[in-house]
Design a protein around this motif. Structure first.
Motif, PDB file in Angstrom:
ATOM      1  N   PHE A  23       0.826  -1.207   0.000  1.00 11.64           N
ATOM      2  CA  PHE A  23       0.000   0.000   0.000  1.00 11.64           C
ATOM      3  C   PHE A  23       0.862   1.258   0.000  1.00 11.64           C
ATOM      4  O   PHE A  23       0.463   2.289  -0.530  1.00 11.64           O
ATOM      5  N   THR A  35     -12.522   4.008  -2.224  1.00 13.54           N
ATOM      6  CA  THR A  35     -11.950   2.733  -1.798  1.00 13.54           C
ATOM      7  C   THR A  35     -13.066   1.701  -1.728  1.00 13.54           C
ATOM      8  O   THR A  35     -14.178   1.997  -1.295  1.00 13.54           O
ATOM      9  N   THR A  40      -8.805  -2.498   2.254  1.00 10.73           N
ATOM     10  CA  THR A  40      -8.325  -1.364   1.460  1.00 10.73           C
ATOM     11  C   THR A  40      -8.689  -0.042   2.128  1.00 10.73           C
ATOM     12  O   THR A  40      -7.857   0.868   2.219  1.00 10.73           O
ATOM     13  N   GLY A 135      -8.839  -4.191  -3.115  1.00 10.47           N
ATOM     14  CA  GLY A 135      -7.890  -5.249  -2.794  1.00 10.47           C
ATOM     15  C   GLY A 135      -7.908  -6.387  -3.789  1.00 10.47           C
ATOM     16  O   GLY A 135      -8.960  -6.756  -4.312  1.00 10.47           O
ATOM     17  N   VAL A 141      -2.921  -4.303  -3.625  1.00 10.78           N
ATOM     18  CA  VAL A 141      -4.004  -3.350  -3.870  1.00 10.78           C
ATOM     19  C   VAL A 141      -3.952  -2.921  -5.334  1.00 10.78           C
ATOM     20  O   VAL A 141      -2.879  -2.760  -5.911  1.00 10.78           O
TER      21      VAL A 141
END
Length: 163
Positions: A23, A35, A40, A135, A141
């Motif tokens: 990340f 998001t 995430t 994710g 990610v």
């Protein structure tokens, strides 16, 4: 309601954008940020990002999660069974994006069901400068730029079955 056809499942397991293993490698700049997913969203908040719209289902890899988001976003609720994109989810995403872009509010959509496919309507409804993070289980990610992915998202949604 849109229902994910079986033959599309494998295609949707592949990242729709740039896969980042960590990340901390993600750079969203000053983009409008959405998001999708509990992990995430939690990671974004822990890295100091303030998503304009977050979509969670209080589950991590299909297991209930007891974490709490301590966030000041306005909460919207939506129903969305696994393998679908419901009108409820679509309208919640639309309302959240509208509220965030027009009034500068932040929104968190809490889904009763599953939020995995929320990436597609998010891409289609988002302003062009939007970054969407979601994710990729056990990989990292995915960073999706709405302006670069909208035609692909539209193509995928056309393959869903309408009910």
């Amino acid at each position: 309601m849109y229902i994910l056809p079986e033959e599309l499942r494998a295609e949707l397991k592949r990242p729709l954008g740039e896969l980042h293993r960590s990340f901390s490698d993600v750079d969203v700049g000053n983009s409008f940020l959405i998001t999708v997913g509990d992990v995430t969203t939690r990671n974004a908040l822990e890295h100091g990002l303030k998503p304009d719209v977050s979509i969670i289902d209080n589950r991590i890899q299909r297991r209930d999660s007891d974490h709490e988001f301590r966030d000041t976003a306005t909460i919207l609720r939506s129903r969305n069974p696994p393998g679908t994109v419901t009108e409820s989810l679509w309208k919640s995403i639309e309302e959240a994006i509208e509220g965030a872009t027009e009034r500068g509010e932040r929104f968190m959509i809490v889904v009763d069901g599953e939020e995995d496919l929320a990436v597609l309507p998010s891409i289609l409804l988002a302003p062009p400068d939007t970054v969407i993070l979601y994710g990729q289980p056990d990989e990292g990610v995915v960073l999706v730029r709405a302006s670069e992915t909208s035609s692909k998202a539209e193509e995928l949604m056309k393959k869903f079955e309408e009910a």
